[in-house]
Write a protein that holds these residues in place. Structure first.
Motif, PDB file in Angstrom:
ATOM      1  N   GLY A   1       0.818  -1.196   0.000  1.00 14.61           N
ATOM      2  CA  GLY A   1       0.000   0.000   0.000  1.00 14.61           C
ATOM      3  C   GLY A   1       0.859   1.257   0.000  1.00 14.61           C
ATOM      4  N   ASP A   2       0.283   2.373   0.432  1.00 12.14           N
ATOM      5  CA  ASP A   2       0.969   3.663   0.391  1.00 12.14           C
ATOM      6  C   ASP A   2       1.925   3.797   1.577  1.00 12.14           C
ATOM      7  N   ARG A   3       3.038   4.544   1.312  1.00 12.43           N
ATOM      8  CA  ARG A   3       4.016   4.767   2.377  1.00 12.43           C
ATOM      9  C   ARG A   3       4.913   5.934   2.025  1.00 12.43           C
ATOM     10  N   TRP A   4       5.428   6.599   3.038  1.00  8.51           N
ATOM     11  CA  TRP A   4       6.408   7.662   2.837  1.00  8.51           C
ATOM     12  C   TRP A   4       7.814   7.070   2.930  1.00  8.51           C
ATOM     13  N   LEU A   5       8.677   7.463   2.008  1.00  2.89           N
ATOM     14  CA  LEU A   5      10.081   7.075   2.047  1.00  2.89           C
ATOM     15  C   LEU A   5      10.850   8.105   2.865  1.00  2.89           C
ATOM     16  N   ASP A   6      11.734   7.639   3.713  1.00  3.87           N
ATOM     17  CA  ASP A   6      12.475   8.532   4.595  1.00  3.87           C
ATOM     18  C   ASP A   6      13.378   9.471   3.810  1.00  3.87           C
ATOM     19  N   ARG A   7      13.614  10.639   4.395  1.00  4.55           N
ATOM     20  CA  ARG A   7      14.577  11.573   3.811  1.00  4.55           C
ATOM     21  C   ARG A   7      15.968  10.957   3.856  1.00  4.55           C
ATOM     22  N   ALA A   8      16.844  11.423   2.965  1.00  9.02           N
ATOM     23  CA  ALA A   8      18.194  10.857   2.890  1.00  9.02           C
ATOM     24  C   ALA A   8      19.193  11.962   2.588  1.00  9.02           C
ATOM     25  N   THR A   9      20.372  11.865   3.194  1.00  9.68           N
ATOM     26  CA  THR A   9      21.484  12.783   2.927  1.00  9.68           C
ATOM     27  C   THR A   9      22.700  11.955   2.542  1.00  9.68           C
ATOM     28  N   THR A  10      23.270  12.251   1.392  1.00  9.84           N
ATOM     29  CA  THR A  10      24.409  11.474   0.898  1.00  9.84           C
ATOM     30  C   THR A  10      25.600  12.388   0.668  1.00  9.84           C
ATOM     31  N   LEU A  11      26.791  11.786   0.775  1.00  7.45           N
ATOM     32  CA  LEU A  11      28.046  12.497   0.540  1.00  7.45           C
ATOM     33  C   LEU A  11      28.875  11.674  -0.442  1.00  7.45           C
ATOM     34  N   ASP A  12      29.218  12.279  -1.570  1.00 10.39           N
ATOM     35  CA  ASP A  12      30.097  11.657  -2.551  1.00 10.39           C
ATOM     36  C   ASP A  12      31.451  12.357  -2.503  1.00 10.39           C
ATOM     37  N   VAL A  13      32.519  11.573  -2.489  1.00  6.86           N
ATOM     38  CA  VAL A  13      33.874  12.108  -2.411  1.00  6.86           C
ATOM     39  C   VAL A  13      34.681  11.543  -3.571  1.00  6.86           C
ATOM     40  N   ALA A  14      35.405  12.405  -4.268  1.00 10.49           N
ATOM     41  CA  ALA A  14      36.226  11.952  -5.395  1.00 10.49           C
ATOM     42  C   ALA A  14      37.512  12.760  -5.433  1.00 10.49           C
ATOM     43  N   ILE A  15      38.573  12.123  -5.873  1.00  3.94           N
ATOM     44  CA  ILE A  15      39.842  12.816  -6.058  1.00  3.94           C
ATOM     45  C   ILE A  15      40.376  12.457  -7.435  1.00  3.94           C
ATOM     46  N   ARG A  16      40.798  13.478  -8.182  1.00  8.18           N
ATOM     47  CA  ARG A  16      41.328  13.322  -9.529  1.00  8.18           C
ATOM     48  C   ARG A  16      42.780  13.774  -9.547  1.00  8.18           C
ATOM     49  N   ARG A  17      43.592  12.984 -10.253  1.00 12.36           N
ATOM     50  CA  ARG A  17      45.009  13.336 -10.321  1.00 12.36           C
ATOM     51  C   ARG A  17      45.577  12.843 -11.648  1.00 12.36           C
ATOM     52  N   PRO A  18      46.337  13.712 -12.353  1.00 13.15           N
ATOM     53  CA  PRO A  18      46.987  13.236 -13.582  1.00 13.15           C
ATOM     54  C   PRO A  18      48.123  12.275 -13.257  1.00 13.15           C
ATOM     55  N   VAL A  19      48.192  11.207 -14.048  1.00 12.61           N
ATOM     56  CA  VAL A  19      49.260  10.223 -13.923  1.00 12.61           C
ATOM     57  C   VAL A  19      49.834  10.017 -15.324  1.00 12.61           C
ATOM     58  N   GLY A  20      50.914  10.722 -15.635  1.00 12.50           N
ATOM     59  CA  GLY A  20      51.446  10.679 -16.996  1.00 12.50           C
ATOM     60  C   GLY A  20      50.418  11.241 -17.957  1.00 12.50           C
ATOM     61  N   PRO A  21      50.127  10.538 -19.047  1.00 13.07           N
ATOM     62  CA  PRO A  21      49.140  11.034 -20.017  1.00 13.07           C
ATOM     63  C   PRO A  21      47.711  10.694 -19.610  1.00 13.07           C
ATOM     64  N   ALA A  22      47.514  10.136 -18.429  1.00 13.51           N
ATOM     65  CA  ALA A  22      46.191   9.682 -18.007  1.00 13.51           C
ATOM     66  C   ALA A  22      45.678  10.524 -16.844  1.00 13.51           C
ATOM     67  N   MET A  23      44.366  10.432 -16.602  1.00 12.22           N
ATOM     68  CA  MET A  23      43.735  11.063 -15.454  1.00 12.22           C
ATOM     69  C   MET A  23      43.118   9.967 -14.602  1.00 12.22           C
ATOM     70  N   LEU A  24      43.545   9.891 -13.360  1.00 11.09           N
ATOM     71  CA  LEU A  24      43.076   8.869 -12.436  1.00 11.09           C
ATOM     72  C   LEU A  24      42.009   9.478 -11.529  1.00 11.09           C
ATOM     73  N   LEU A  25      40.883   8.771 -11.393  1.00  7.77           N
ATOM     74  CA  LEU A  25      39.791   9.209 -10.523  1.00  7.77           C
ATOM     75  C   LEU A  25      39.487   8.099  -9.532  1.00  7.77           C
ATOM     76  N   LEU A  26      39.550   8.435  -8.252  1.00  9.84           N
ATOM     77  CA  LEU A  26      39.176   7.515  -7.184  1.00  9.84           C
ATOM     78  C   LEU A  26      38.020   8.148  -6.418  1.00  9.84           C
ATOM     79  N   SER A  27      36.910   7.419  -6.332  1.00  6.89           N
ATOM     80  CA  SER A  27      35.706   8.005  -5.751  1.00  6.89           C
ATOM     81  C   SER A  27      35.067   7.048  -4.762  1.00  6.89           C
ATOM     82  N   LEU A  28      34.481   7.629  -3.727  1.00  2.98           N
ATOM     83  CA  LEU A  28      33.671   6.880  -2.775  1.00  2.98           C
ATOM     84  C   LEU A  28      32.264   7.464  -2.842  1.00  2.98           C
TER      85      LEU A  28
END
Length: 624
Positions: free
Chosen positions: A567-594
């Motif tokens: 039946g009908d229901r309310w979904l709880d509010r949510a707060t999210t945090l995304d973290v990412a770090i980018r760094r060039p490695v030679g001719p490439a760009m590396l991205l590590l994210s949580l």
């Protein structure tokens, strides 16, 4: 295999071109197409968000739908990881009221049971250069956009090559490759997401484009795209993995193709733009149905269907200055649509065939005028349409827009606008032999909004928008008997949108955005699904040595939802945090994210949890 082959060729090409590598190309000053007369995002009367390369970089490896869902005021009900249909809700309206474009080609399919809504999980992010999000009616420029527009622009040709790969939890695997030369570009991508137990999504895409100057006053651009997606997940309203009685997953397949040819001729007076576009979508759906429950003791029967949709469109627009103060644009459009639906519904004791075919022809003429004087800017537009659905006769529609803007001392400006828009019922709503209704009227909307904003070069570029939207004659389901679709739903949406940003002296960059909105049904008092009252977000980009750290904090308020077993229901509010770090490695760009670093663990829909915390690694290798 196509991606791997193209990646190998791209690597060889880039190695050969390494000695001639040019400097990285910067994106030209962005002019958005919210109206027939283009304007920058800061000048536009609409509330516009432009996501360019800098904003999209931390999202590489994720889906287009996830990028859009992170923007304030936009709500996505199902993610690619859950194998669902990714429908987008904007300004309180239904997903079918949002027009989605890829390089100017509309992606909406009127054979969808969701009323021409676009499944955003079927669109690739890998080759996207920028995304324009227009909030509010934009029907003078884009037919049927009675709630807003999402315009996805793929990368333009730039000599060189690139390739990339991404891996992450929950089965994320993605690869892409690009090969481009003087005026041409070829790209391929392959992406899989989801663990397969509760849902998954596989997407393959190919894109090609060419652009050039045939004469000093004549430029041409040709583009083509192909997408192939397979999604598996629990059916809508089933209660997901937590509550569904039937455990078999629904499977949906879609194959899309589009081709466009754009030309711009610049005579002595003004400019003429012409576009021919062709879009095709073939879909297949095999659903096990939904067992009865609290909301509906009968449930939904099993369904299998095949669809085929084609659209041809030809449009021409002439734009010209009117002295030093004015601009004028006039244009015409002809569009032909064809669709066929073949399916069967399994009631257990018997199977009922369901089949129909429809054709629609639309002709339109439109015009806009903009006039500036002593700090004031006035703009008006009108679109006139004449439409025929097979043998049902002709339907006429007019869609006006008026706006007034005033530039103030001190770098501030304000504006107000009014627009009226409409869209025809979908093929599914008109032609389905069991629930369709050929007498349906077109859905209508009125938008009023006012804003105050600073200039783009202010210390804190900001904009605050008040809006009021009234949707009428929306298509709704009537249980009958007999059950069928009818015009009766009304929605009223009122709210406030805000955004602000600042670049600090140490090069830290902060962005704030949000939406507060009240949505209601004035007739029946029904609570509408997936319309949270509050959304807010904050972005922070921090240079760290030779790397860049980005953080995205997002709050999504309570949403109403419904499922057959619960039946009908309310979904709880949510707060999210995304973290990412980018760094060039030679001719490439590396991205590590949580992603979702705090592991918020809310619910997308009843019975289906949000994906939760996920580590994501992406490597982009580029020689341009």
């Amino acid at each position: 295999m196509a991606v791997l082959a193209l990646g190998a060729v791209a690597a060889a090409w880039a190695q050969a071109q390494a000695e001639e590598r040019p400097q990285a190309r910067e994106l030209d000053a962005v002019r958005v197409t919210t109206t027939v007369l283009p304007a920058t995002a800061g000048e536009a009367i609409h509330s516009v968000t432009v996501l360019g390369p800098e904003q999209l970089a931390p999202w590489r490896g994720r889906s287009l739908a996830e990028v859009l869902a992170a923007q304030a005021g936009l709500v996505l009900d199902r993610s690619a990881r859950g194998g669902g249909f990714g429908a987008l809700y904007l300004r309180g309206a239904d997903p079918s009221h949002v027009v989605v474009l890829v390089d100017g080609v509309r992606q909406n399919d009127p054979l969808s049971s969701r009323g021409s809504a676009v499944d955003l999980n079927t669109l690739s992010l890998e080759q996207v250069e920028r995304i324009e999000i227009v909030r509010g009616a934009a029907s003078v420029a884009h037919a049927e956009a009675i709630a807003g527009v999402v315009h996805v622009h793929t990368r333009r040709p730039a000599s060189g090559a690139s390739a990339g790969a991404a891996v992450g939890g929950d089965g994320l695997r993605a690869v892409h490759a690009v090969l481009s030369g003087d005026g041409w570009r070829l790209a391929a991508s392959d992406r899989s997401d989801g663990d397969g137990d509760i849902g998954s999504h596989d997407l393959r895409a190919l894109d090609a484009s060419w652009a050039g100057e045939l004469r000093p006053a004549l430029s041409i651009r040709a583009a083509a795209g192909y997408g192939d997606s397979v999604a598996r997940g629990f059916p809508d309203d089933s209660g997901g993995p937590r509550h569904a009685v039937l455990r078999e997953l629904e499977e949906r397949e879609a194959r899309t193709r589009h081709v466009s040819l754009q030309a711009e001729w610049r005579p002595a007076l003004g400019a003429v733009e012409a576009q021919w576009a062709w879009f095709a979508r073939d879909g297949a759906e095999d659903s096990p149905g939904v067992a009865g429950g609290v909301r509906d003791p009968v449930g939904l029967p099993a369904l299998a269907a095949r669809t085929g949709y084609r659209r041809d469109e030809l449009q021409a627009t002439w734009r010209s200055p009117l002295g030093a103060r004015g601009e004028l644009a006039v244009g015409i459009l002809h569009q032909r649509e064809r669709g066929r639906y073949d399916g069967r519904i399994d009631y257990g004791v018997f199977r009922a065939p369901v089949a129909f075919a429809m054709e629609r022809n639309t002709g339109a003429a439109f015009a806009e005028l903009r006039w500036r004087h002593a700090g004031w800017t006035a703009q008006g537009g009108l679109r006139l349409e004449r439409r025929s659905d097979g043998d049902t006769g002709h339907v006429h529609a007019s869609q006006p827009m008026l706006s007034l803007q005033r530039r103030l001392a001190g770098g501030w400006h304000w504006g107000a606008s009014y627009s009226r828009s409409s869209r025809p019922p979908s093929f599914y709503a008109l032609g389905h032999p069991l629930v369709g209704n050929p007498s349906l009227r077109q859905e209508r909307a009125e938008h009023r909004e006012a804003y105050v904003a600073t200039d783009d070069d202010a210390a804190w570029p900001s904009r605050f928008t008040l809006f009021s939207a009234r949707y009428r004659d929306l298509v709704d389901f009537d249980a009958g008997p007999p059950p069928r679709l009818v015009n009766r739903a009304r929605i009223e949406a009122d709210g406030l949108e805000w955004r602000s940003s600042h670049r600090f002296g140490n090069d830290w960059r902060l962005g704030l955005d949000g939406t507060w909105m009240r949505v209601r049904d004035p007739a029946g008092g029904a609570i509408l699904r997936h319309r949270p009252r509050l959304q807010a977000g904050a972005d922070l980009l921090v240079p760290v040595g030779g790397a860049e750290l980005s953080l995205r904090l997002q709050h999504l308020g309570r949403r109403f939802d419904s499922a057959i077993p619960t039946g009908d229901r309310w979904l709880d509010r949510a707060t999210t945090l995304d973290v990412a770090i980018r760094r060039p490695v030679g001719p490439a760009m590396l991205l590590l994210s949580l992603d979702d670093a705090t592991d918020s663990r809310g619910e997308e829909v009843i019975g289906l949890d949000t994906p939760g915390r996920r580590l994501r690694l992406s490597l982009q290798w580029s020689l341009e």
